[in-house]
Design a protein around this motif. Structure first.
Motif, short mmCIF file in Angstrom:
data_model
loop_
_atom_site.label_atom_id
_atom_site.label_comp_id
_atom_site.label_asym_id
_atom_site.label_seq_id
_atom_site.Cartn_x
_atom_site.Cartn_y
_atom_site.Cartn_z
N VAL B 44 22.92 61.64 15.41
CA VAL B 44 23.60 60.91 14.36
C VAL B 44 25.08 61.28 14.50
CG1 VAL B 44 23.15 62.73 12.63
CG2 VAL B 44 23.57 60.42 11.88
N VAL B 45 25.93 60.26 14.42
CA VAL B 45 27.37 60.48 14.58
C VAL B 45 28.00 60.55 13.19
CG1 VAL B 45 29.51 59.64 15.62
CG2 VAL B 45 27.31 59.13 16.72
N ILE B 46 28.71 61.64 12.91
CA ILE B 46 29.36 61.77 11.60
C ILE B 46 30.81 61.35 11.73
CG2 ILE B 46 29.68 63.27 9.60
CD1 ILE B 46 26.79 63.33 10.56
N VAL B 47 31.21 60.32 10.99
CA VAL B 47 32.59 59.84 11.05
C VAL B 47 33.29 60.06 9.71
CG1 VAL B 47 32.07 58.11 12.83
CG2 VAL B 47 31.98 57.47 10.41
N GLY B 48 34.60 59.96 9.72
CA GLY B 48 35.36 60.17 8.49
C GLY B 48 36.71 59.49 8.60
N ALA B 49 37.73 60.24 8.95
CA ALA B 49 39.12 59.75 8.96
C ALA B 49 39.27 58.43 9.73
CB ALA B 49 40.03 60.81 9.56
N TYR B 50 38.63 58.32 10.90
CA TYR B 50 38.87 57.15 11.74
C TYR B 50 37.67 56.21 11.83
CZ TYR B 50 43.01 59.79 12.92
OH TYR B 50 44.20 60.48 12.83
N VAL B 51 36.96 56.09 10.72
CA VAL B 51 35.75 55.25 10.73
C VAL B 51 36.03 53.84 11.23
CG1 VAL B 51 36.03 54.85 8.23
CG2 VAL B 51 33.86 54.32 9.32
N ASN B 52 37.12 53.23 10.78
CA ASN B 52 37.37 51.83 11.15
C ASN B 52 37.68 51.67 12.64
OD1 ASN B 52 37.03 50.89 8.49
ND2 ASN B 52 39.10 51.57 7.98
N GLU B 53 38.45 52.61 13.18
CA GLU B 53 38.78 52.55 14.61
C GLU B 53 37.55 52.81 15.48
OE1 GLU B 53 40.37 54.13 12.28
OE2 GLU B 53 42.55 54.08 12.54
N VAL B 62 23.27 55.45 15.01
CA VAL B 62 23.14 55.77 13.58
C VAL B 62 24.36 56.61 13.22
CG1 VAL B 62 21.83 57.01 11.83
CG2 VAL B 62 20.62 55.73 13.62
N ILE B 63 25.09 56.16 12.21
CA ILE B 63 26.35 56.80 11.84
C ILE B 63 26.29 57.21 10.38
CG2 ILE B 63 28.85 56.42 11.61
CD1 ILE B 63 28.52 54.13 13.64
N ILE B 64 26.81 58.38 10.08
CA ILE B 64 26.99 58.75 8.67
C ILE B 64 28.48 58.86 8.41
CG2 ILE B 64 26.61 60.48 6.87
CD1 ILE B 64 24.02 61.26 8.18
N TYR B 65 28.94 58.14 7.39
CA TYR B 65 30.33 58.30 6.95
C TYR B 65 30.38 59.43 5.93
CZ TYR B 65 34.64 57.60 4.36
OH TYR B 65 35.83 57.82 3.74
N ASN B 66 31.23 60.41 6.22
CA ASN B 66 31.39 61.58 5.37
C ASN B 66 32.63 61.43 4.48
OD1 ASN B 66 31.81 64.08 4.25
ND2 ASN B 66 32.29 65.12 6.17
#
Lengths: 191, 191
Positions: B44-53, B62-66
């Motif tokens: 699972v890939v955890i994204v945050g600051a650069y979610v849109n890019e 499968v991605i989790i936005y933190n």
């Protein structure tokens, strides 16, 4: 009791012809109304088809992107359940039901008692949503496949509890016509 | 043994001055190199600051936005761990280590044996990443806070296993200068 809400927002909205979750009801996007109704509840929002459009509205939420969203709702439920697997129950929340309120959600949760495998809200006896699923049913919930929701596993069970609520537990937005009906209800209530 | 990789890609890259994960190394964005090294592993890939890019590059993951990404790496580890709480072990993967290969990951995983609370790759005895954490340490991993990684909970433990690897387990990209060094290594290896 630890309850996690799995907020289903991954669909393509094919019958609507686009992203219905940002349509405005009472000056607010549908999805934000539903999240407001979940205020105070642990939750994870499952996104898919419209991840880019929805992201700007969800920057304070834990979000799971479901790459399998085209394979139907069960794939989103399964991902949300992984996140809440240590919880006592999950609430399966459809985001296209903008008339759901925090009071209704609390009413459903409060109706849970020992021996309920689930709590289903009804209106005039007709079963609606959101549905609370107790952890005894998590294994069955995980095994769902295709575009079916949680109610599929409740058929024929005698341990499903119900709680009578208002019409809002039956009202969802599938089509543009449904949206018009919802807007009429909201406008009538305002007057 | 069921192993889930928690791929940490939520950071702001402050020392780099921007999103380092889309910088190209060997004609490929850094993050895609790392995902290739995880080929065959649940993740699972955890994204945050650069979610849109990052989203356009991750549509099959499968991605989790933190939403708590500003509070540091531990908040991302915690979210990933919720997803893999029923697994036997997790692999904590830093996405700014573009020289990691599938062979290295397999070497780390293969080094696990009964009694290891974790497996840490080393190069000339110096500890590197990614680190495999066995489920006996999940409770401690959940209690981490701030911008610290998994290695924090391994200090002073005698049951941490190590496996000697190449320099790639030590090479990460913190600054633009680090990226230049990595590009030089890749170019030299190509010639």
């Amino acid at each position: 009791m630890k309850i996690g809400a799995i907020v289903l927002a991954a669909g393509e909205g094919r019958r609507f012809g686009g992203n219905k979750l940002l349509a405005k009801v009472g000056d607010e996007p549908v999805i934000l109304r539903v999240l407001k109704a979940l205020s105070g509840f642990d939750r994870v929002v499952i996104v898919g088809a419209y991840v880019n459009e929805l992201m700007p509205y969800l920057s304070n939420e834990v979000i799971i992107y479901n790459p399998y969203y085209r394979d139907g709702m069960s794939t989103s439920i399964r991902l949300g359940l992984r996140f809440f697997q240590d919880y006592d129950a999950v609430l399966i929340v459809l985001t296209d039901m903008p008339l759901i309120t925090n009071e209704v959600v609390s009413r459903i949760v409060s109706a849970y008692h020992d021996g309920c495998s689930a709590v289903v809200p009804t209106h005039n006896g007709i079963r609606g949503n959101p549905v609370l699923i107790h952890r005894v049913l998590f294994p069955e919930l995980t095994r769902l496949s295709g575009d079916v929701g949680a109610r599929e596993i409740l058929r024929g069970r005698v341990d499903v509890c119900t709680v009578e609520c208002g019409p809002e537990v039956l009202i969802d937005i599938d089509t543009v016509n449904d949206l018009t009906k919802v807007l009429n209800i909201v406008n009538t209530n305002r007057q």
